[in-house]
Enzyme design. Structure first.
Site, mmCIF file in Angstrom:
data_model
loop_
_atom_site.group_PDB
_atom_site.id
_atom_site.type_symbol
_atom_site.label_atom_id
_atom_site.label_comp_id
_atom_site.label_asym_id
_atom_site.label_seq_id
_atom_site.Cartn_x
_atom_site.Cartn_y
_atom_site.Cartn_z
ATOM 1 N N GLU A 127 0.583 -1.437 0.291
ATOM 2 C CA GLU A 127 -0.319 0.309 0.128
ATOM 3 C C GLU A 127 0.463 1.209 -0.334
ATOM 4 O OE1 GLU A 127 -2.313 -0.296 3.130
ATOM 5 O OE2 GLU A 127 -3.654 -2.153 2.105
ATOM 6 N N ASN A 169 1.933 -4.947 -3.117
ATOM 7 C CA ASN A 169 0.899 -5.291 -2.986
ATOM 8 C C ASN A 169 -0.208 -4.180 -2.720
ATOM 9 O OD1 ASN A 169 -1.278 -7.373 -1.879
ATOM 10 N ND2 ASN A 169 -1.266 -6.361 0.256
ATOM 11 N N HIS A 205 -10.639 -6.251 -2.363
ATOM 12 C CA HIS A 205 -11.192 -5.626 -2.107
ATOM 13 C C HIS A 205 -12.564 -5.236 -2.008
ATOM 14 C CE1 HIS A 205 -9.127 -7.109 1.766
ATOM 15 N NE2 HIS A 205 -8.027 -6.321 1.594
ATOM 16 N N GLU A 232 -6.191 -11.148 -0.881
ATOM 17 C CA GLU A 232 -7.304 -10.638 0.098
ATOM 18 C C GLU A 232 -8.206 -9.921 -0.555
ATOM 19 O OE1 GLU A 232 -5.801 -7.079 2.378
ATOM 20 O OE2 GLU A 232 -3.769 -7.287 1.721
ATOM 21 N N ASP A 234 -11.940 -10.116 -0.797
ATOM 22 C CA ASP A 234 -13.857 -10.470 0.306
ATOM 23 C C ASP A 234 -14.827 -9.184 -0.693
ATOM 24 O OD1 ASP A 234 -12.543 -7.856 1.371
ATOM 25 O OD2 ASP A 234 -12.294 -8.338 2.410
HETATM 26 C C1 XIL Z 1 -5.891 -6.439 8.060
HETATM 27 C C2 XIL Z 1 -6.964 -7.022 8.963
HETATM 28 O O1 XIL Z 1 -7.392 -7.898 8.667
HETATM 29 C C3 XIL Z 1 -7.187 -6.545 10.476
HETATM 30 O O2 XIL Z 1 -7.602 -7.959 11.283
HETATM 31 C C4 XIL Z 1 -6.840 -6.173 10.962
HETATM 32 O O3 XIL Z 1 -6.773 -4.943 11.776
HETATM 33 C C5 XIL Z 1 -6.061 -4.625 9.963
HETATM 34 O O4 XIL Z 1 -5.246 -4.985 8.839
HETATM 35 N N1 XIL Z 1 -5.006 -4.519 3.343
HETATM 36 C C6 XIL Z 1 -3.840 -5.493 4.405
HETATM 37 C C7 XIL Z 1 -4.160 -5.934 4.915
HETATM 38 O O5 XIL Z 1 -3.126 -5.134 3.237
HETATM 39 O O6 XIL Z 1 -3.487 -6.176 5.991
HETATM 40 C C8 XIL Z 1 -5.797 -5.320 6.221
HETATM 41 O O7 XIL Z 1 -5.578 -7.321 7.237
HETATM 42 C C9 XIL Z 1 -6.849 -5.875 5.228
HETATM 43 C C10 XIL Z 1 -6.835 -4.240 4.268
#
Ligand code: XIL
Length: 297
Positions: A127, A169, A205, A232, A234
């Protein structure tokens, strides 16, 4: 195949889940993990605050719980993440300049060395690009150490674990937009100058839809000579199952899309509280989204 992992493997891919060490004592959770997935990502346990809570004092207990479980069952491990503006230990949050740069590179070297040979892909940097139309870097303490911090991190990770695939990422990079193009230009520059980068992770996401150029975006990165991974995934909303199917088919249509990771197992495990964005409900039952993914694989 009859499971996500086995079906993905038949297509030469992995299918992974983010895992929380604290949930591994939950039998329903563990049963699904062991049955369905052949890759894991530590949800929080490999982040900087978890692995180096005090400067120079490294702590791998929770991360090892996940890595050892995965490897003993033949699952591969995505390392997440060596450097990020968030979830930094307090001591690093208060640092700047060359002291922070040195501490950050030492962190990369130490953690990547500790896990050398055991990580399929590392999210070396997470990020680092800004949202919106600028296409540039996100402001952070790391960015203020100099624009070359990302390539320095990739070189340090490569020296520490030459066998791991090294990924950049990020999120909101699902379509062709200013942010994904900024990252695309960085990757193109890295490849041109021999900076060791092997893969780009698309967090994905999503909320009920996916950009129409999702597959084209994955493909343009692959065409630079890197693997792409959905890291990631979802998806919230009423269109969830269909969108999961679309994302899965997009990955399979891109030869260099090597795997998909969902960000949790059951809806009740998700960081997106109340949005039910995952493949299993709170009781561990398969949702229509699960069937959509399995059918697409
Ligand atoms: C999130 C986790 O799922 C949570 O448990 C934590 O509180 C915050 O981080 N982008 C990412 C992940 O790269 O590491 C994040 O994970 C979600 C967004």
């Amino acid at each position: 195949g009859t499971t996500l992992g086995a079906s993905a493997a038949e297509k030469g891919r992995y299918f992974g889940a983010a895992v929380a060490a604290g949930r591994m004592g939950d039998n329903t959770y563990l049963t699904i993990l062991n049955r369905e997935f052949n890759s894991v990502t530590a949800e929080n346990e490999m982040k900087w605050d978890a692995t180096e809570p005090q400067q120079g004092r490294f702590s791998y207990t929770n991360a090892d719980r996940i890595v050892n479980h995965a490897r003993s069952r033949g699952m591969s491990v995505r390392g997440h993440t060596l450097l990020w503006h968030a979830q930094q230990p307090g001591w690093a949050q208060g640092m700047s300049g060359s002291a922070l740069r040195n501490a950050a590179m030492n962190h990369v070297t130490q953690v990547a060395s500790y896990y050398r040979g055991r990580i399929h892909s590392w999210d070396v940097v997470n990020e680092a690009f800004a949202d919106g139309s600028g296409g540039g870097r996100r402001d952070s303490n790391l960015q203020r150490t100099g624009n070359d911090w990302i390539e320095a991190a990739f070189r340090a990770a490569d020296a520490a674990d030459p066998g791991a695939k090294l990924c950049y990422n990020d999120y909101n990079t699902d379509g062709i937009n200013a942010k994904s193009t900024g990252i695309y230009n960085m990757v193109r520059d890295f490849k041109a100058r021999g900076v060791p980068i092997d893969c780009v992770g698309f967090q994905s996401h999503l909320s009920n839809s996916v950009p129409g150029d999702y597959q084209a975006n994955l493909q343009r990165f692959a065409d630079l000579g890197v693997d792409v991974q959905i890291t990631e995934l979802d998806i919230s909303g009423s269109n969830q199952a269909a969108v999961y199917g679309t994302v899965t088919r997009a990955c399979l249509a891109v030869a260099r899309c090597t795997g998909i990771t969902v960000w949790g197992i059951r809806d009740t495990d998700s960081w997106r509280t109340g949005q039910n964005p995952l493949l299993f409900d709170g009781n561990g039952n398969k949702k229509p989204a699960y069937d959509a993914v399995l059918n697409a694989l």
